[in-house]
Design a protein around this motif. Sequence first.
Motif, PDB file in Angstrom:
ATOM      1  N   VAL A  13       0.829  -1.207   0.000  1.00  0.00           N
ATOM      2  CA  VAL A  13       0.000   0.000   0.000  1.00  0.00           C
ATOM      3  C   VAL A  13       0.861   1.252   0.000  1.00  0.00           C
ATOM      4  O   VAL A  13       0.533   2.261  -0.635  1.00  0.00           O
ATOM      5  N   HIS A  14       2.002   1.191   0.685  1.00  0.00           N
ATOM      6  CA  HIS A  14       2.814   2.389   0.874  1.00  0.00           C
ATOM      7  C   HIS A  14       3.846   2.575  -0.235  1.00  0.00           C
ATOM      8  O   HIS A  14       4.410   3.662  -0.368  1.00  0.00           O
ATOM      9  N   LEU A  15       4.105   1.534  -1.017  1.00  0.00           N
ATOM     10  CA  LEU A  15       5.062   1.645  -2.115  1.00  0.00           C
ATOM     11  C   LEU A  15       4.395   1.998  -3.435  1.00  0.00           C
ATOM     12  O   LEU A  15       5.052   2.509  -4.342  1.00  0.00           O
ATOM     13  N   ILE A  16       3.098   1.698  -3.536  1.00  0.00           N
ATOM     14  CA  ILE A  16       2.380   2.000  -4.767  1.00  0.00           C
ATOM     15  C   ILE A  16       2.169   3.510  -4.875  1.00  0.00           C
ATOM     16  O   ILE A  16       1.720   4.153  -3.913  1.00  0.00           O
ATOM     17  N   PRO A  17       2.494   4.109  -6.017  1.00  0.00           N
ATOM     18  CA  PRO A  17       2.325   5.569  -6.177  1.00  0.00           C
ATOM     19  C   PRO A  17       0.874   5.990  -5.964  1.00  0.00           C
ATOM     20  O   PRO A  17      -0.072   5.266  -6.303  1.00  0.00           O
ATOM     21  N   GLY A  18       0.713   7.171  -5.395  1.00  0.00           N
ATOM     22  CA  GLY A  18      -0.626   7.696  -5.190  1.00  0.00           C
ATOM     23  C   GLY A  18      -1.074   7.568  -3.751  1.00  0.00           C
ATOM     24  O   GLY A  18      -0.434   6.919  -2.922  1.00  0.00           O
ATOM     25  N   ASP A  19      -2.183   8.193  -3.445  1.00  0.00           N
ATOM     26  CA  ASP A  19      -2.747   8.188  -2.095  1.00  0.00           C
ATOM     27  C   ASP A  19      -3.873   7.161  -2.036  1.00  0.00           C
ATOM     28  O   ASP A  19      -4.901   7.319  -2.719  1.00  0.00           O
ATOM     29  N   PRO A  20      -3.727   6.101  -1.214  1.00  0.00           N
ATOM     30  CA  PRO A  20      -4.786   5.097  -1.119  1.00  0.00           C
ATOM     31  C   PRO A  20      -6.125   5.695  -0.696  1.00  0.00           C
ATOM     32  O   PRO A  20      -7.175   5.284  -1.184  1.00  0.00           O
ATOM     33  N   ALA A  21      -6.069   6.662   0.202  1.00  0.00           N
ATOM     34  CA  ALA A  21      -7.312   7.291   0.659  1.00  0.00           C
ATOM     35  C   ALA A  21      -8.018   8.009  -0.480  1.00  0.00           C
ATOM     36  O   ALA A  21      -9.245   7.979  -0.601  1.00  0.00           O
ATOM     37  N   ARG A  22      -7.239   8.651  -1.345  1.00  0.00           N
ATOM     38  CA  ARG A  22      -7.814   9.318  -2.507  1.00  0.00           C
ATOM     39  C   ARG A  22      -8.413   8.297  -3.464  1.00  0.00           C
ATOM     40  O   ARG A  22      -9.478   8.527  -4.049  1.00  0.00           O
ATOM     41  N   THR A  23      -7.750   7.164  -3.614  1.00  0.00           N
ATOM     42  CA  THR A  23      -8.259   6.102  -4.483  1.00  0.00           C
ATOM     43  C   THR A  23      -9.597   5.587  -3.978  1.00  0.00           C
ATOM     44  O   THR A  23     -10.531   5.350  -4.753  1.00  0.00           O
ATOM     45  N   ILE A  24      -9.706   5.421  -2.660  1.00  0.00           N
ATOM     46  CA  ILE A  24     -10.950   4.907  -2.072  1.00  0.00           C
ATOM     47  C   ILE A  24     -12.074   5.935  -2.206  1.00  0.00           C
ATOM     48  O   ILE A  24     -13.200   5.609  -2.589  1.00  0.00           O
ATOM     49  N   ALA A  25     -11.747   7.181  -1.868  1.00  0.00           N
ATOM     50  CA  ALA A  25     -12.782   8.215  -1.857  1.00  0.00           C
ATOM     51  C   ALA A  25     -13.233   8.588  -3.258  1.00  0.00           C
ATOM     52  O   ALA A  25     -14.384   8.995  -3.462  1.00  0.00           O
ATOM     53  N   GLY A  26     -12.335   8.427  -4.229  1.00  0.00           N
ATOM     54  CA  GLY A  26     -12.680   8.805  -5.595  1.00  0.00           C
ATOM     55  C   GLY A  26     -11.995  10.093  -6.001  1.00  0.00           C
ATOM     56  O   GLY A  26     -11.685  10.954  -5.159  1.00  0.00           O
ATOM     57  N   ALA A  27     -11.763  10.219  -7.289  1.00  0.00           N
ATOM     58  CA  ALA A  27     -11.021  11.378  -7.801  1.00  0.00           C
ATOM     59  C   ALA A  27     -11.755  12.689  -7.586  1.00  0.00           C
ATOM     60  O   ALA A  27     -11.135  13.753  -7.475  1.00  0.00           O
ATOM     61  N   GLN A  28     -13.091  12.660  -7.526  1.00  0.00           N
ATOM     62  CA  GLN A  28     -13.875  13.884  -7.396  1.00  0.00           C
ATOM     63  C   GLN A  28     -14.156  14.268  -5.953  1.00  0.00           C
ATOM     64  O   GLN A  28     -14.761  15.310  -5.700  1.00  0.00           O
ATOM     65  N   ALA A  29     -13.731  13.452  -4.979  1.00  0.00           N
ATOM     66  CA  ALA A  29     -14.025  13.728  -3.566  1.00  0.00           C
ATOM     67  C   ALA A  29     -13.203  14.913  -3.070  1.00  0.00           C
ATOM     68  O   ALA A  29     -12.065  15.127  -3.500  1.00  0.00           O
ATOM     69  N   ASP A  30     -13.797  15.696  -2.156  1.00  0.00           N
ATOM     70  CA  ASP A  30     -13.047  16.812  -1.586  1.00  0.00           C
ATOM     71  C   ASP A  30     -12.107  16.316  -0.494  1.00  0.00           C
ATOM     72  O   ASP A  30     -12.137  15.155  -0.102  1.00  0.00           O
ATOM     73  N   GLN A  31     -11.284  17.196   0.038  1.00  0.00           N
ATOM     74  CA  GLN A  31     -10.239  16.814   0.991  1.00  0.00           C
ATOM     75  C   GLN A  31     -10.830  16.270   2.289  1.00  0.00           C
ATOM     76  O   GLN A  31     -10.280  15.352   2.901  1.00  0.00           O
ATOM     77  N   SER A  32     -11.959  16.837   2.723  1.00  0.00           N
ATOM     78  CA  SER A  32     -12.572  16.354   3.971  1.00  0.00           C
ATOM     79  C   SER A  32     -13.026  14.906   3.833  1.00  0.00           C
ATOM     80  O   SER A  32     -12.875  14.105   4.767  1.00  0.00           O
ATOM     81  N   ALA A  33     -13.576  14.554   2.676  1.00  0.00           N
ATOM     82  CA  ALA A  33     -13.995  13.162   2.448  1.00  0.00           C
ATOM     83  C   ALA A  33     -12.779  12.235   2.430  1.00  0.00           C
ATOM     84  O   ALA A  33     -12.829  11.114   2.957  1.00  0.00           O
ATOM     85  N   VAL A  34     -11.681  12.707   1.845  1.00  0.00           N
ATOM     86  CA  VAL A  34     -10.452  11.910   1.809  1.00  0.00           C
ATOM     87  C   VAL A  34      -9.925  11.690   3.221  1.00  0.00           C
ATOM     88  O   VAL A  34      -9.489  10.594   3.581  1.00  0.00           O
ATOM     89  N   ASP A  35      -9.971  12.748   4.049  1.00  0.00           N
ATOM     90  CA  ASP A  35      -9.494  12.643   5.428  1.00  0.00           C
ATOM     91  C   ASP A  35     -10.341  11.655   6.228  1.00  0.00           C
ATOM     92  O   ASP A  35      -9.826  10.920   7.074  1.00  0.00           O
ATOM     93  N   ILE A  36     -11.648  11.658   5.980  1.00  0.00           N
ATOM     94  CA  ILE A  36     -12.538  10.723   6.676  1.00  0.00           C
ATOM     95  C   ILE A  36     -12.182   9.281   6.310  1.00  0.00           C
ATOM     96  O   ILE A  36     -12.109   8.397   7.176  1.00  0.00           O
TER      97      ILE A  36
END
Length: 311
Positions: free
Chosen positions: A29-52
Amino acid sequence: MQHWKDIAGRGARLVIVLFCVVVLTFSMVHLIPGDPARTIAGAQADQSAVDIVRKEFGLDRPLLEQFTSYVGGIFQGDFGMSFKTRQPVADIIVQKLAPTLSLTLAAVILIAIFGVLIGLVSGIVSARQRPGFDVAFSSITGALAAMPHYLTATFLVFLFAVTWKVFPVAGAAGFTALILPAIAVSLRPTMMVARVIRVRTLEVLEQSYVRTAWSKRTRPSRVYVRHVLPNAAPAGLALGGTLFASLIGGAVVVEIVFARPGLGTELIQSVISGDYPVVQGITLVLGTSVVIVNMLIDVLIGVFDPQAKEA
């Protein structure tokens, strides 16, 4: 005493290797490029949704704390939660395990039967000085052993499922749906085992105890079954670790070709969708099974071949 020391040494190596497997799977999870939380929340999600999402899956905690929690969960049979379905990864693995397990067991049976049988018979024929047979055997088995699993699977589907319609094209319903995938997975290892056992059979046929049996006019079937087979067949164990790893890798590929709903199909789908906990869990299960089987084969080699154990 030495026997128990050997087992203890192998057990210690097993623990070290398994720990390395756990570290590698956790690092995915930590070696793959990108933010896993962003991947889960979706590209259109705002920062608060990503933090949740990051807090929900514990991705906001320090790395060491995440690793400790991951290891602790493994000991409790908890491999985390799927990013996509919010379903426990352990449940997903259990649901997908049966098709992969049945495919692997069927392939092992085919390898054990046909690999030993082909190798034994070819060794007996080669001992009668048949150079034409030796060339044909080496060419055919070498070509089949080098054929990729996906190519074998595709050929079997086209010939037996699409053209002749003897077996189902895809799925895992019923015994007939298992035959072609099992052949596709086991063909390469079977040829490898056959080649090794053929060489060992030729060596055994030159041993003094076999010559003594022939001099006593022992029936050929008795010589082959009682003297040659028990001494030639264990040679296949030396390939056991490599073959099992190949078997697991082949099963992953073949399940995709035949659309079998097993761990291989789930693994590929999870990689594509970025469902990393599922990828971690399946990789850990498959990797652990390879390591454990390798150790068991190592122990069996030591039991059947004392010289190998001393080495």
